[in-house]
Design an enzyme around this catalytic site. Structure first.
Site, PDB file in Angstrom:
ATOM      1  N   GLU A  61       0.760  -1.216   0.096  1.00 44.45           N
ATOM      2  CA  GLU A  61       0.010   0.210  -0.101  1.00 44.45           C
ATOM      3  C   GLU A  61       1.045   1.207   0.008  1.00 44.45           C
ATOM      4  O   GLU A  61       0.605   2.263  -0.689  1.00 44.45           O
ATOM      5  CB  GLU A  61      -1.002   0.212   1.161  1.00 44.45           C
ATOM      6  CG  GLU A  61      -1.959  -1.185   1.376  1.00 44.45           C
ATOM      7  CD  GLU A  61      -2.875  -1.118  -0.235  1.00 44.45           C
ATOM      8  OE1 GLU A  61      -3.288  -0.185  -0.505  1.00 44.45           O
ATOM      9  OE2 GLU A  61      -3.017  -2.049  -0.582  1.00 44.45           O
ATOM     10  N   ASN A 118     -10.724   3.253   3.398  1.00 44.75           N
ATOM     11  CA  ASN A 118     -10.526   3.152   1.760  1.00 44.75           C
ATOM     12  C   ASN A 118     -11.693   2.531   1.240  1.00 44.75           C
ATOM     13  O   ASN A 118     -12.150   2.745  -0.029  1.00 44.75           O
ATOM     14  CB  ASN A 118      -9.285   2.326   1.640  1.00 44.75           C
ATOM     15  CG  ASN A 118      -8.952   2.081   0.265  1.00 44.75           C
ATOM     16  OD1 ASN A 118      -8.972   3.198  -0.596  1.00 44.75           O
ATOM     17  ND2 ASN A 118      -8.851   0.840  -0.242  1.00 44.75           N
ATOM     18  N   TRP A 149      -9.178   9.201  -7.290  1.00 42.09           N
ATOM     19  CA  TRP A 149     -10.236   9.429  -8.084  1.00 42.09           C
ATOM     20  C   TRP A 149     -10.469   9.157  -9.626  1.00 42.09           C
ATOM     21  O   TRP A 149     -11.338   8.363  -9.923  1.00 42.09           O
ATOM     22  CB  TRP A 149     -10.663  10.935  -7.927  1.00 42.09           C
ATOM     23  CG  TRP A 149     -11.361  11.396  -6.711  1.00 42.09           C
ATOM     24  CD1 TRP A 149     -10.965  11.557  -5.433  1.00 42.09           C
ATOM     25  CD2 TRP A 149     -13.022  11.171  -6.280  1.00 42.09           C
ATOM     26  NE1 TRP A 149     -11.859  11.515  -4.540  1.00 42.09           N
ATOM     27  CE2 TRP A 149     -13.080  11.475  -5.085  1.00 42.09           C
ATOM     28  CE3 TRP A 149     -14.091  10.940  -7.390  1.00 42.09           C
ATOM     29  CZ2 TRP A 149     -14.328  11.450  -4.494  1.00 42.09           C
ATOM     30  CZ3 TRP A 149     -15.246  10.729  -6.663  1.00 42.09           C
ATOM     31  CH2 TRP A 149     -15.439  11.185  -5.315  1.00 42.09           C
ATOM     32  N   TRP A 183       1.440   1.809  -3.523  1.00 40.86           N
ATOM     33  CA  TRP A 183       0.408   2.737  -4.008  1.00 40.86           C
ATOM     34  C   TRP A 183       0.691   4.266  -3.891  1.00 40.86           C
ATOM     35  O   TRP A 183       0.599   5.105  -4.865  1.00 40.86           O
ATOM     36  CB  TRP A 183      -0.967   2.248  -3.741  1.00 40.86           C
ATOM     37  CG  TRP A 183      -1.268   1.032  -4.349  1.00 40.86           C
ATOM     38  CD1 TRP A 183      -1.298   0.056  -4.023  1.00 40.86           C
ATOM     39  CD2 TRP A 183      -1.961   1.051  -5.845  1.00 40.86           C
ATOM     40  NE1 TRP A 183      -1.818  -0.926  -4.742  1.00 40.86           N
ATOM     41  CE2 TRP A 183      -2.266  -0.441  -5.991  1.00 40.86           C
ATOM     42  CE3 TRP A 183      -2.150   1.740  -6.669  1.00 40.86           C
ATOM     43  CZ2 TRP A 183      -2.777  -0.631  -7.182  1.00 40.86           C
ATOM     44  CZ3 TRP A 183      -2.709   1.586  -8.014  1.00 40.86           C
ATOM     45  CH2 TRP A 183      -3.038   0.295  -8.128  1.00 40.86           C
ATOM     46  N   TRP A 237     -20.405  14.223 -19.701  1.00 36.96           N
ATOM     47  CA  TRP A 237     -21.168  14.456 -18.420  1.00 36.96           C
ATOM     48  C   TRP A 237     -22.320  15.342 -18.644  1.00 36.96           C
ATOM     49  O   TRP A 237     -22.285  16.368 -19.330  1.00 36.96           O
ATOM     50  CB  TRP A 237     -20.125  15.101 -17.633  1.00 36.96           C
ATOM     51  CG  TRP A 237     -18.832  14.496 -17.209  1.00 36.96           C
ATOM     52  CD1 TRP A 237     -17.534  14.779 -17.705  1.00 36.96           C
ATOM     53  CD2 TRP A 237     -18.721  13.162 -16.344  1.00 36.96           C
ATOM     54  NE1 TRP A 237     -16.684  13.776 -17.358  1.00 36.96           N
ATOM     55  CE2 TRP A 237     -17.315  13.003 -16.402  1.00 36.96           C
ATOM     56  CE3 TRP A 237     -19.421  12.675 -15.469  1.00 36.96           C
ATOM     57  CZ2 TRP A 237     -16.925  11.916 -15.653  1.00 36.96           C
ATOM     58  CZ3 TRP A 237     -18.952  11.558 -14.798  1.00 36.96           C
ATOM     59  CH2 TRP A 237     -17.718  11.197 -14.876  1.00 36.96           C
ATOM     60  N   TRP A 269     -15.960  13.146 -11.888  1.00 36.91           N
ATOM     61  CA  TRP A 269     -14.979  12.872 -10.690  1.00 36.91           C
ATOM     62  C   TRP A 269     -14.495  14.436 -10.101  1.00 36.91           C
ATOM     63  O   TRP A 269     -13.925  13.956  -8.897  1.00 36.91           O
ATOM     64  CB  TRP A 269     -14.057  11.861 -11.093  1.00 36.91           C
ATOM     65  CG  TRP A 269     -12.967  12.334 -12.482  1.00 36.91           C
ATOM     66  CD1 TRP A 269     -13.053  12.215 -13.622  1.00 36.91           C
ATOM     67  CD2 TRP A 269     -11.808  13.108 -12.104  1.00 36.91           C
ATOM     68  NE1 TRP A 269     -11.969  12.573 -14.219  1.00 36.91           N
ATOM     69  CE2 TRP A 269     -11.241  13.177 -13.406  1.00 36.91           C
ATOM     70  CE3 TRP A 269     -10.972  13.561 -10.909  1.00 36.91           C
ATOM     71  CZ2 TRP A 269      -9.976  14.123 -13.606  1.00 36.91           C
ATOM     72  CZ3 TRP A 269      -9.834  14.118 -11.112  1.00 36.91           C
ATOM     73  CH2 TRP A 269      -9.111  14.456 -12.462  1.00 36.91           C
TER      74      TRP A 269
HETATM   75  P1  FAD Z   1      -3.538   1.811   5.332  1.00 38.37           P
HETATM   76  O1  FAD Z   1      -4.198   0.657   4.616  1.00 38.37           O
HETATM   77  O2  FAD Z   1      -2.997   1.346   6.427  1.00 38.37           O
HETATM   78  O3  FAD Z   1      -2.170   2.054   4.294  1.00 38.37           O
HETATM   79  C1  FAD Z   1      -0.925   2.629   4.687  1.00 38.37           C
HETATM   80  C2  FAD Z   1      -0.618   3.959   3.950  1.00 38.37           C
HETATM   81  O4  FAD Z   1      -0.544   3.557   2.345  1.00 38.37           O
HETATM   82  C3  FAD Z   1      -1.762   5.102   3.891  1.00 38.37           C
HETATM   83  O5  FAD Z   1      -1.469   5.704   4.941  1.00 38.37           O
HETATM   84  C4  FAD Z   1      -1.295   5.603   2.396  1.00 38.37           C
HETATM   85  O6  FAD Z   1      -0.422   6.748   2.583  1.00 38.37           O
HETATM   86  C5  FAD Z   1      -0.880   4.524   1.624  1.00 38.37           C
HETATM   87  N1  FAD Z   1      -2.169   4.176   0.784  1.00 38.37           N
HETATM   88  C6  FAD Z   1      -3.021   3.281   1.305  1.00 38.37           C
HETATM   89  N2  FAD Z   1      -3.898   2.877   0.152  1.00 38.37           N
HETATM   90  C7  FAD Z   1      -3.485   3.821  -1.029  1.00 38.37           C
HETATM   91  C8  FAD Z   1      -4.183   4.130  -2.157  1.00 38.37           C
HETATM   92  N3  FAD Z   1      -5.001   3.457  -2.760  1.00 38.37           N
HETATM   93  N4  FAD Z   1      -3.448   5.055  -2.873  1.00 38.37           N
HETATM   94  C9  FAD Z   1      -2.515   5.572  -2.343  1.00 38.37           C
HETATM   95  N5  FAD Z   1      -1.723   5.447  -1.128  1.00 38.37           N
HETATM   96  C10 FAD Z   1      -2.291   4.596  -0.365  1.00 38.37           C
HETATM   97  N6  FAD Z   1      -5.222   8.600   0.362  1.00 38.37           N
HETATM   98  C11 FAD Z   1      -4.396   9.579   1.068  1.00 38.37           C
HETATM   99  O7  FAD Z   1      -3.488   9.411   1.810  1.00 38.37           O
HETATM  100  N7  FAD Z   1      -4.748  11.022   0.672  1.00 38.37           N
HETATM  101  C12 FAD Z   1      -5.967  11.237  -0.167  1.00 38.37           C
HETATM  102  O8  FAD Z   1      -6.193  12.319  -0.504  1.00 38.37           O
HETATM  103  C13 FAD Z   1      -6.746  10.163  -0.695  1.00 38.37           C
HETATM  104  N8  FAD Z   1      -7.738  10.183  -1.305  1.00 38.37           N
HETATM  105  C14 FAD Z   1      -8.366   9.031  -1.685  1.00 38.37           C
HETATM  106  C15 FAD Z   1      -9.527   9.271  -2.784  1.00 38.37           C
HETATM  107  C16 FAD Z   1     -10.414   8.266  -3.138  1.00 38.37           C
HETATM  108  C17 FAD Z   1     -11.511   8.311  -3.932  1.00 38.37           C
HETATM  109  C18 FAD Z   1      -9.696   6.583  -2.859  1.00 38.37           C
HETATM  110  C19 FAD Z   1     -10.762   5.616  -3.245  1.00 38.37           C
HETATM  111  C20 FAD Z   1      -8.868   6.544  -1.989  1.00 38.37           C
HETATM  112  C21 FAD Z   1      -8.142   7.710  -1.561  1.00 38.37           C
HETATM  113  N9  FAD Z   1      -6.832   7.453  -0.872  1.00 38.37           N
HETATM  114  C22 FAD Z   1      -6.153   8.665  -0.168  1.00 38.37           C
HETATM  115  C23 FAD Z   1      -6.226   6.122  -0.514  1.00 38.37           C
HETATM  116  C24 FAD Z   1      -6.662   5.540   0.796  1.00 38.37           C
HETATM  117  O9  FAD Z   1      -8.114   5.296   0.694  1.00 38.37           O
HETATM  118  C25 FAD Z   1      -5.900   6.118   1.958  1.00 38.37           C
HETATM  119  O10 FAD Z   1      -4.755   6.195   1.798  1.00 38.37           O
HETATM  120  C26 FAD Z   1      -6.129   5.060   3.235  1.00 38.37           C
HETATM  121  O11 FAD Z   1      -7.682   4.963   3.244  1.00 38.37           O
HETATM  122  C27 FAD Z   1      -5.667   5.692   4.415  1.00 38.37           C
HETATM  123  O12 FAD Z   1      -5.886   4.888   5.658  1.00 38.37           O
HETATM  124  P2  FAD Z   1      -4.733   4.089   6.235  1.00 38.37           P
HETATM  125  O13 FAD Z   1      -3.676   5.031   6.489  1.00 38.37           O
HETATM  126  O14 FAD Z   1      -5.373   3.513   7.502  1.00 38.37           O
HETATM  127  O15 FAD Z   1      -4.454   2.904   5.144  1.00 38.37           O
END
Ligand code: FAD
Length: 455
Positions: free
Chosen positions: A271, A338, A379, A274, A302, A356
């Site tokens: 993650e 997420n 997004w 990502w 749209w 979006w």
């Molecule tokens: P964990 O599952 O513990 O993951 C650890 C770290 O990995 C996160 O803190 C984050 O830095 C990174 N990570 C995890 N998933 C993703 C992902 N899909 N993309 C990029 N990095 C990821 N994340 C943001 O940090 N900022 C945002 O503005 C943001 N906007 C989002 C908008 C949408 C529509 C979606 C679907 C996802 C978005 N995310 C965003 C990604 C993700 O949802 C969050 O990073 C995650 O939910 C944060 O929770 P966590 O720290 O407990 O994640």
């Protein structure tokens, strides 16, 4: 006479594993910390409301931690390049150090500033502090950047491993004559009239010490359940580190090495991958927040925006339980799980047929982890227009998503209890799922045609 070193803090509000701070300390002259609130430079995206709240508290914490170590944090507002030059002059500084940024406008500002300061005989150096892998070091065999995640992450993992984190300095000796600082309170980063930040205060404690505590706690207690439960919004199985990484209260190197030391073999590290992928994509495509990465999506028809539908989504009044729960979690805490982010985004784009970019802007304003790359990247991922994106025709059904990922209904009970109560309390569904799905797929046909005709 001393010639102090300036450390320009940006999205790296920490003392540990801060290569620019380390370089300044190694130079052996007094150190002046600087933070610039830049709401004027062209192209720099103004922060949203929840982000401003976080920034206020994180700066207060950083400032206190520097003071405890004999240091200082100067706060200034204005176009960054001008402000940094002014502070260099005021302080008689001999060097400026910073950790790199990767957004287009920010890189331009930094590159030009570096050149002009050097022309004036000021030492300038920039460092890798916010990403595990520098974007220009990860390329395909053909030298281009990756558009698919798996080979991207494989390529990252074949590079030399991310460096070990640098220790936190015990002392940060400041200069006797630091330039004047503005007052954090005068910046008005906190909301008032109305003060909507009560839920944020209940949920979060910004700043590096709390970030380090959460990292330790997650790795000691929760990471074992991560693989199994990370997709269930009520499970509390994810790290909640996203705002910490967004603001750089923890460096990704610190998180990476702590996870490896904790023998983590879960999806967690991927993650972080990502996050790298999103930032590398932004580096190569600076207009990620405003333009479709896959240009054939420019043909998407749209319809005219229906403000009432957008408002119902923003307020969590769509009549679909998991969508409403997600949007209310976001409004209350500045965070959304997420899975709920994916479901609410899909609902906006595909069931409400709203561009979006409107959703991205709402998240930008309301998330404490609102991130210049991760937000638009994800997004576009949901919209189908982004890198390695979900195919457009995959339309999440919010009812099935709730059954699968919130089977006991705990998440919905916590955030949208009206959906669990007696009939009549929950808002009526604002759209029909089946009909709107068909409408979305029909609209998508135009994108397919554009792709076929090479537009
Ligand atoms: P964990 O599952 O513990 O993951 C650890 C770290 O990995 C996160 O803190 C984050 O830095 C990174 N990570 C995890 N998933 C993703 C992902 N899909 N993309 C990029 N990095 C990821 N994340 C943001 O940090 N900022 C945002 O503005 C943001 N906007 C989002 C908008 C949408 C529509 C979606 C679907 C996802 C978005 N995310 C965003 C990604 C993700 O949802 C969050 O990073 C995650 O939910 C944060 O929770 P966590 O720290 O407990 O994640």
């Amino acid at each position: 006479m001393s010639s102090p070193s300036i450390v320009w803090f940006r999205d790296d509000l920490r003392l540990a594993d801060h290569p620019a701070l380390r370089a300044a300390l190694d130079r052996g002259e007094p150190v002046i910390g600087l933070y610039v609130l830049d709401e004027q430079s062209p192209g720099v995206r103004p922060l949203g409301g929840a982000a401003r709240w976080w920034l206020h508290h994180s700066l207060a914490s950083l400032s206190e931690r520097l003071r405890e170590r004999g240091g200082v944090l100067i706060l200034r507002r204005g176009p960054a390049a001008e402000v940094v030059r002014d502070v260099v002059t005021d302080a008689g500084a001999g060097a400026v150090f910073w950790n790199r940024r990767y957004g287009g406008p920010e890189r331009d500002i930094d590159a030009r500033l570096k050149e002009s300061l050097r022309a004036d005989g000021v030492e300038v150096a920039s460092f890798a502090g916010s990403l595990l892998f520098e974007p220009w070091t990860v390329t395909t065999g053909a030298g281009t950047h990756f558009s698919v995640y798996s080979p991207f992450w494989r390529a990252c993992l074949s590079l030399p491993a991310p460096r070990a984190p640098l220790p936190e300095p015990r002392e940060v000796p400041a200069s006797g004559r630091a330039p004047a600082s503005e007052s954090l309170d005068d910046w008005g980063l906190l909301p008032h009239d109305p003060d909507w930040a009560g839920g944020l205060r209940e949920t979060w404690e910004p700043g590096e010490p709390a970030a380090r505590r959460r990292l330790r706690e997650f790795l000691a207690e929760d990471v074992g359940a991560y693989d199994r439960a990370r997709d269930r919004p009520s499970a509390g199985a994810t790290s909640l580190l996203s705002p910490r990484l967004r603001w750089g209260e923890l460096s990704p190197h610190t998180v990476w090495h702590a996870a490896i030391e904790a023998h983590d073999t879960s999806r967690f590290l991927s993650e972080l991958g990502w996050r790298e992928f999103a930032w590398h994509t932004l580096y190569h495509f600076p207009e990620l927040a405003t333009k479709n990465l896959r240009r054939e999506f420019d043909a998407f028809p749209w319809p005219r925006l229906k403000p009432t539908a957008l408002r119902a989504w923003q307020r969590g009044e769509t009549g679909y339980a998991i969508v409403d729960a997600g949007m209310k979690e976001l409004w209350h805490t500045g965070y959304m799980h997420n899975r709920a982010r994916m479901v609410t985004a899909s609902f906006l784009i595909k069931n409400l047929l709203i561009d979006w970019r409107h959703g991205e802007e709402w998240f930008w304003d309301t998330l404490v982890d609102a991130d210049g790359a991760n937000n638009p990247f994800n997004w576009q991922w949901v919209a189908g227009s982004g890198a390695d994106a979900a195919p457009y025709f995959r339309v999440f059904n919010p009812e099935l998503q709730a059954q699968k990922f919130d089977p006991d209904g705990h998440y919905i009970a916590q955030w949208a209890p009206e959906h669990r109560g007696e009939e009549g309390l929950a808002p009526a569904p604002i759209v029909d799922l089946k009909a709107t799905r068909q409408r979305a797929l029909a609209a998508y046909e135009q994108v397919k045609q554009a792709a076929r005709s090479g537009n």
